[in-house]
Write an enzyme that holds these catalytic residues in place. Structure first.
Site, PDB file in Angstrom:
ATOM      1  N   LEU A 103      -2.626   0.193  -1.380  1.00 42.58           N
ATOM      2  CA  LEU A 103      -3.526   0.811  -0.398  1.00 42.58           C
ATOM      3  C   LEU A 103      -4.722  -0.123  -0.252  1.00 42.58           C
ATOM      4  O   LEU A 103      -5.181  -0.701  -1.252  1.00 42.58           O
ATOM      5  CB  LEU A 103      -4.008   2.180  -0.900  1.00 42.58           C
ATOM      6  CG  LEU A 103      -3.001   3.332  -0.903  1.00 42.58           C
ATOM      7  CD1 LEU A 103      -3.650   4.595  -1.467  1.00 42.58           C
ATOM      8  CD2 LEU A 103      -2.461   3.611   0.488  1.00 42.58           C
ATOM      9  N   ASP A 104      -5.224  -0.260   0.959  1.00 41.54           N
ATOM     10  CA  ASP A 104      -6.409  -1.100   1.168  1.00 41.54           C
ATOM     11  C   ASP A 104      -7.581  -0.543   0.379  1.00 41.54           C
ATOM     12  O   ASP A 104      -7.632   0.641   0.081  1.00 41.54           O
ATOM     13  CB  ASP A 104      -6.908  -1.053   2.627  1.00 41.54           C
ATOM     14  CG  ASP A 104      -5.836  -1.305   3.632  1.00 41.54           C
ATOM     15  OD1 ASP A 104      -4.923  -2.053   3.327  1.00 41.54           O
ATOM     16  OD2 ASP A 104      -5.964  -0.730   4.734  1.00 41.54           O
ATOM     17  N   MET A 105      -8.559  -1.417   0.206  1.00 38.34           N
ATOM     18  CA  MET A 105      -9.764  -1.015  -0.525  1.00 38.34           C
ATOM     19  C   MET A 105     -10.398   0.254   0.067  1.00 38.34           C
ATOM     20  O   MET A 105     -10.853   1.128  -0.656  1.00 38.34           O
ATOM     21  CB  MET A 105     -10.769  -2.162  -0.475  1.00 38.34           C
ATOM     22  CG  MET A 105     -12.013  -1.897  -1.251  1.00 38.34           C
ATOM     23  SD  MET A 105     -12.821  -3.457  -1.582  1.00 38.34           S
ATOM     24  CE  MET A 105     -14.320  -2.903  -2.338  1.00 38.34           C
TER      25      MET A 105
END
Ligand code: URA
Length: 237
Positions: A103-105
Site C-alpha cells: 500500500l502506498d505511504m
C-alpha cells in the site's frame, strides 16, 4: 541451528542415514556451496539448502499470516532507505515477515504480512485474481459517466485496466466530495489513484477495506491480528 542431515530428513528428502550419504556424495549445497562434512550446522531460517540443486523448503518453520490495518504515513517495506516509519514498526513479533503486495505511504487499510514465501508468490500472481476493495474519497461530485468509465477500464501508463466493480457510497454536495467503492483484482503500482486521475478526479483519501473477503472493519487503525487457518486456505483457493 540444526544439523544438516536432520534438516534434510525433516523436510522430506529421505531418511537421516540416506541424507548423510547424499551429503557425502556432494549432492547437497548450503548457500551455493557443496557441503560434504557430516554434522554441518545450518540455520534453517536463514541458510539456503539445496538437494540436487532443488531448494529444500523448511517446512518446520511455523508459518505466520498477519492482517494489519495500516495507518497512513507508514511505508510498506521491511526497511526504508530514508529511515521513515515502516509497517514493521507496528508489528512487535520476532519472526521475519514480508508484506504481501503493498500500500502506498498515504493509503490506509488491509495489508497481509507473512513469513511464507510461497504464499506471497501465489497471492501476488496475477492469475490468482484476488479482489481488493478500496474506499476512495474524491474531490467533487462523481458522474454516472465517470463511474462507467472506471468500470469499463481506463488507460493508465499505456495499460488498460480490467473491468472493475464501482459503486457510490456517498455524495456530499456540501463538502463537495464523493465516496466510492472500487473493487479490482489487479495490483499495478498506484492503480486506484491512477484510475481516478484518468477520469480527472482528485483522490483525497484511499483506504483498502478488504483483500478477498477479509476486511479490516473490526481492526483499529494501526492494529493487527493473525489470519485464521480458514482465511489463509480461502485466499489460496
Ligand atoms: N492503489 C493505489 O493507488 N494505492 C495503493 O496503495 C493501492 C492501490
Amino acid at each position: 541451528m540444526e544439523r544438516l542431515q536432520k534438516f534434510l530428513a525433516q523436510n522430506g528428502i529421505a531418511s537421516r542415514r540416506k541424507c548423510e550419504e547424499y551429503i557425502l556424495q556432494g549432492k547437497v549445497k548450503v548457500n551455493g556451496n557443496v557441503v560434504t562434512q557430516l554434522g554441518t550446522q545450518i540455520d534453517p531460517e536463514k541458510d539456503e539448502v539445496r538437494f540436487l540443486n532443488e531448494l529444500v523448503k523448511n517446512t518446520n518453520t511455523k508459518h505466520i499470516y498477519i492482517l494489519l490495518n495500516k495507518p497512513i504515513g507508514y511505508v510498506t517495506t521491511v526497511q526504508d532507505q530514508f529511515n521513515r516509519e515502516t509497517v514493521m514498526d507496528l508489528i512487535d513479533i520476532k519472526e521475519r515477515l514480508v508484506p504481501v503486495g503493498r500500500l502506498d505511504m498515504y493509503t490506509s487499510g488491509a495489508l497481509i504480512l507473512t513469513n511464507d514465501g510461497d504464499f506471497v508468490y501465489k497471492i501476488t500472481h496475477p492469475k490468482h485474481e484476488i479482489t481488493k476493495t478500496y474506499n476512495v474519497t474524491l474531490k467533487g461530485k462523481i458522474t454516472k459517466d465517470e463511474i462507467e468509465n472506471l468500470m469499463a477500464g481506463v488507460v493508465i501508463d499505456d495499460y488498460k485496466t480490467k473491468p472493475a466493480k464501482v459503486r457510490i457510497l456517498k455524495i456530499d454536495e456540501q463538502k463537495d466530495i464523493s465516496r466510492v467503492e472500487i473493487i479490482i483484482h489487479e495490483g499495478k503500482n498506484r492503480q486506484v489513484r491512477k484510475m481516478c486521475e484518468a477520469i480527472g478526479k482528485k483522490v483525497l483519501a484511499l483506504h483498502r477495506s478488504k483483500i478477498g473477503d477479509i476486511g479490516v472493519q473490526n481492526l483499529k487503525i494501526g492494529k493487527w491480528r493473525y489470519l485464521t487457518e480458514g482465511e489463509v486456505k480461502k485466499l489460496l483457493k
